[in-house]
Structures are given as C-alpha cells and as structure tokens.
Write a protein that holds these residues in place. Structure first.
Motif, PDB file in Angstrom:
ATOM      1  N   GLN A  98     -39.450 141.174  14.318  1.00 31.58           N
ATOM      2  CA  GLN A  98     -39.533 140.306  15.490  1.00 31.58           C
ATOM      3  C   GLN A  98     -39.521 141.153  16.745  1.00 31.58           C
ATOM      4  N   GLY A  99     -40.426 140.872  17.660  1.00 30.68           N
ATOM      5  CA  GLY A  99     -40.477 141.637  18.894  1.00 30.68           C
ATOM      6  C   GLY A  99     -39.402 141.220  19.868  1.00 30.68           C
ATOM      7  N   GLN A 100     -39.014 142.176  20.691  1.00 31.38           N
ATOM      8  CA  GLN A 100     -38.018 141.894  21.723  1.00 31.38           C
ATOM      9  C   GLN A 100     -38.430 142.589  23.005  1.00 31.38           C
ATOM     10  N   VAL A 101     -38.282 141.872  24.105  1.00 30.71           N
ATOM     11  CA  VAL A 101     -38.626 142.400  25.417  1.00 30.71           C
ATOM     12  C   VAL A 101     -37.374 142.383  26.284  1.00 30.71           C
ATOM     13  N   VAL A 102     -37.092 143.497  26.929  1.00 33.08           N
ATOM     14  CA  VAL A 102     -35.913 143.604  27.785  1.00 33.08           C
ATOM     15  C   VAL A 102     -36.314 144.210  29.126  1.00 33.08           C
ATOM     16  N   GLU A 103     -36.025 143.475  30.195  1.00 33.88           N
ATOM     17  CA  GLU A 103     -36.325 143.957  31.545  1.00 33.88           C
ATOM     18  C   GLU A 103     -35.082 144.581  32.177  1.00 33.88           C
ATOM     19  N   SER A 104     -35.333 145.418  33.170  1.00 40.46           N
ATOM     20  CA  SER A 104     -34.252 145.980  33.969  1.00 40.46           C
ATOM     21  C   SER A 104     -34.807 146.392  35.320  1.00 40.46           C
ATOM     22  N   GLY A 105     -33.910 146.647  36.261  1.00 41.52           N
ATOM     23  CA  GLY A 105     -34.325 147.199  37.538  1.00 41.52           C
ATOM     24  C   GLY A 105     -34.279 146.257  38.717  1.00 41.52           C
ATOM     25  N   GLY A 106     -33.923 144.997  38.488  1.00 44.92           N
ATOM     26  CA  GLY A 106     -33.846 144.070  39.603  1.00 44.92           C
ATOM     27  C   GLY A 106     -32.688 144.406  40.531  1.00 44.92           C
ATOM     28  N   GLY A 107     -32.647 143.709  41.657  1.00 48.86           N
ATOM     29  CA  GLY A 107     -31.560 143.935  42.598  1.00 48.86           C
ATOM     30  C   GLY A 107     -31.807 143.232  43.911  1.00 48.86           C
ATOM     31  N   SER A 108     -30.941 143.513  44.866  1.00 50.29           N
ATOM     32  CA  SER A 108     -31.050 142.939  46.200  1.00 50.29           C
ATOM     33  C   SER A 108     -31.448 144.026  47.180  1.00 50.29           C
ATOM     34  N   VAL A 109     -32.516 143.772  47.908  1.00 48.18           N
ATOM     35  CA  VAL A 109     -33.042 144.736  48.865  1.00 48.18           C
ATOM     36  C   VAL A 109     -33.413 144.008  50.148  1.00 48.18           C
ATOM     37  N   GLN A 110     -33.785 144.795  51.147  1.00 49.74           N
ATOM     38  CA  GLN A 110     -34.252 144.224  52.407  1.00 49.74           C
ATOM     39  C   GLN A 110     -35.776 144.258  52.453  1.00 49.74           C
ATOM     40  N   ALA A 111     -36.319 143.420  53.300  1.00 50.04           N
ATOM     41  CA  ALA A 111     -37.771 143.370  53.466  1.00 50.04           C
ATOM     42  C   ALA A 111     -38.302 144.756  53.821  1.00 50.04           C
ATOM     43  N   GLY A 112     -39.391 145.122  53.174  1.00 47.15           N
ATOM     44  CA  GLY A 112     -39.984 146.429  53.385  1.00 47.15           C
ATOM     45  C   GLY A 112     -39.556 147.481  52.388  1.00 47.15           C
ATOM     46  N   ASP A 113     -38.485 147.207  51.645  1.00 51.75           N
ATOM     47  CA  ASP A 113     -37.998 148.161  50.648  1.00 51.75           C
ATOM     48  C   ASP A 113     -38.851 148.119  49.380  1.00 51.75           C
ATOM     49  N   VAL A 137     -34.756 139.532  41.456  1.00 52.99           N
ATOM     50  CA  VAL A 137     -35.111 140.319  42.637  1.00 52.99           C
ATOM     51  C   VAL A 137     -34.872 139.438  43.853  1.00 52.99           C
ATOM     52  N   THR A 138     -34.049 139.917  44.766  1.00 52.65           N
ATOM     53  CA  THR A 138     -33.743 139.182  45.985  1.00 52.65           C
ATOM     54  C   THR A 138     -34.086 140.059  47.181  1.00 52.65           C
ATOM     55  N   VAL A 139     -34.924 139.530  48.063  1.00 53.28           N
ATOM     56  CA  VAL A 139     -35.364 140.278  49.232  1.00 53.28           C
ATOM     57  C   VAL A 139     -34.875 139.557  50.481  1.00 53.28           C
ATOM     58  N   SER A 140     -34.069 140.232  51.257  1.00 49.88           N
ATOM     59  CA  SER A 140     -33.522 139.656  52.483  1.00 49.88           C
ATOM     60  C   SER A 140     -34.416 140.005  53.673  1.00 49.88           C
ATOM     61  N   PRO A 141     -34.481 139.108  54.658  1.00 55.37           N
ATOM     62  CA  PRO A 141     -35.333 139.372  55.842  1.00 55.37           C
ATOM     63  C   PRO A 141     -34.881 140.606  56.609  1.00 55.37           C
ATOM     64  N   SER A 152     -43.168 147.416  49.777  1.00 53.72           N
ATOM     65  CA  SER A 152     -43.304 146.506  50.921  1.00 53.72           C
ATOM     66  C   SER A 152     -42.867 145.097  50.557  1.00 53.72           C
ATOM     67  N   LEU A 153     -41.701 145.003  49.968  1.00 55.03           N
ATOM     68  CA  LEU A 153     -41.217 143.711  49.496  1.00 55.03           C
ATOM     69  C   LEU A 153     -40.999 142.742  50.641  1.00 55.03           C
ATOM     70  N   LYS A 154     -41.258 141.471  50.343  1.00 49.77           N
ATOM     71  CA  LYS A 154     -41.123 140.395  51.320  1.00 49.77           C
ATOM     72  C   LYS A 154     -40.113 139.375  50.809  1.00 49.77           C
ATOM     73  N   PRO A 155     -39.504 138.604  51.696  1.00 51.78           N
ATOM     74  CA  PRO A 155     -38.566 137.566  51.234  1.00 51.78           C
ATOM     75  C   PRO A 155     -39.218 136.610  50.230  1.00 51.78           C
ATOM     76  N   GLU A 156     -40.496 136.358  50.368  1.00 50.26           N
ATOM     77  CA  GLU A 156     -41.172 135.447  49.442  1.00 50.26           C
ATOM     78  C   GLU A 156     -41.381 136.053  48.054  1.00 50.26           C
ATOM     79  N   ASP A 157     -41.048 137.317  47.884  1.00 51.15           N
ATOM     80  CA  ASP A 157     -41.070 137.927  46.552  1.00 51.15           C
ATOM     81  C   ASP A 157     -39.785 137.634  45.776  1.00 51.15           C
TER      82      ASP A 157
END
Length: 122
Positions: free
Chosen positions: A1-16, A118-122, A85-90
C-alpha cells in the motif's frame, strides 16, 4: 500500500519562501506522477502543481505560475514544492498526491497525504 507524507509547512510573512517536501513510500516512485493541491477553510480543494513520472512535464495553476516550482528527486523518492513570493491568499492546507503514470491536474489521484498547513501573514 502506498503512503504519502508531506512536510515543510509553517507560518511566514508575505513575500517569504517555503519549500514543501513529500515522500512516497510503498510504491515505485518512478512510476508515479505527483501533484500538489491545497484547500483553504470554506473552499474546495484546488490544484496547485503537478509533475510527470519522469519529471519531464510540469503543470501549474495560474495563481502560482512564476512563483512556485515543482521538482522531484528519484534518489530520495521525494517531490518538492518551492514556494516563493508567498501571498496571504496562498494560506491553505497543502496536500501531496500520487497517481500511477499519467499526470493530472484534477484530484483523481490514488494516494494522498494528510496535509501540511501553510499560513501567510500580510
């Protein structure tokens, strides 16, 4: 059975920038196209990016084209999503998915991860 595991999310500011990683186990990585989708609260899951089984073709949603880059490393059975170039809408939960051979921009994938926020703050 296949398994997929993500990582790397977090909270950043716009433009990061952030880089998400996704590992496929239990299935031959080189036989699987990989995709990234995201879902914001109250919204439907939407396509972000996808890469063919051999890495020869990549696809992006218009909203991320030019800012995000999808790639894969067959030695590590890993697919990456470099987000610049992350945006709040991401802001969303990002999901990685695997599909045998044929790449798709619709969510008809066989294996899905649990998601990474993933959380992008203005």
């Amino acid at each position: 059975q296949g398994q997929v595991v993500e990582s790397g999310g977090g909270s950043v500011q716009a433009g990061d920038s952030l880089r998400l990683s996704c590992i496929l186990s239990g299935r031959p990585f080189s036989n699987y196209a990989m995709g990234w989708f995201r879902q914001a609260p109250g919204k439907e899951r939407e396509f972000v990016a996808a890469i063919s089984w051999n890495g020869g073709s990549t696809y992006y949603a218009d909203s991320v084209k030019g800012r995000f880059d999808i790639s894969r490393d067959h030695h590590k059975n890993t697919v990456y999503l470099q987000m610049n170039s992350l945006k709040p809408e991401d802001t969303a939960a990002y999901y990685c998915a695997a599909r045998a051979f044929r790449v798709s921009t619709t969510p008809d994938y066989e294996y899905w991860g649990q998601g990474t926020q993933v959380t992008v703050s203005p």
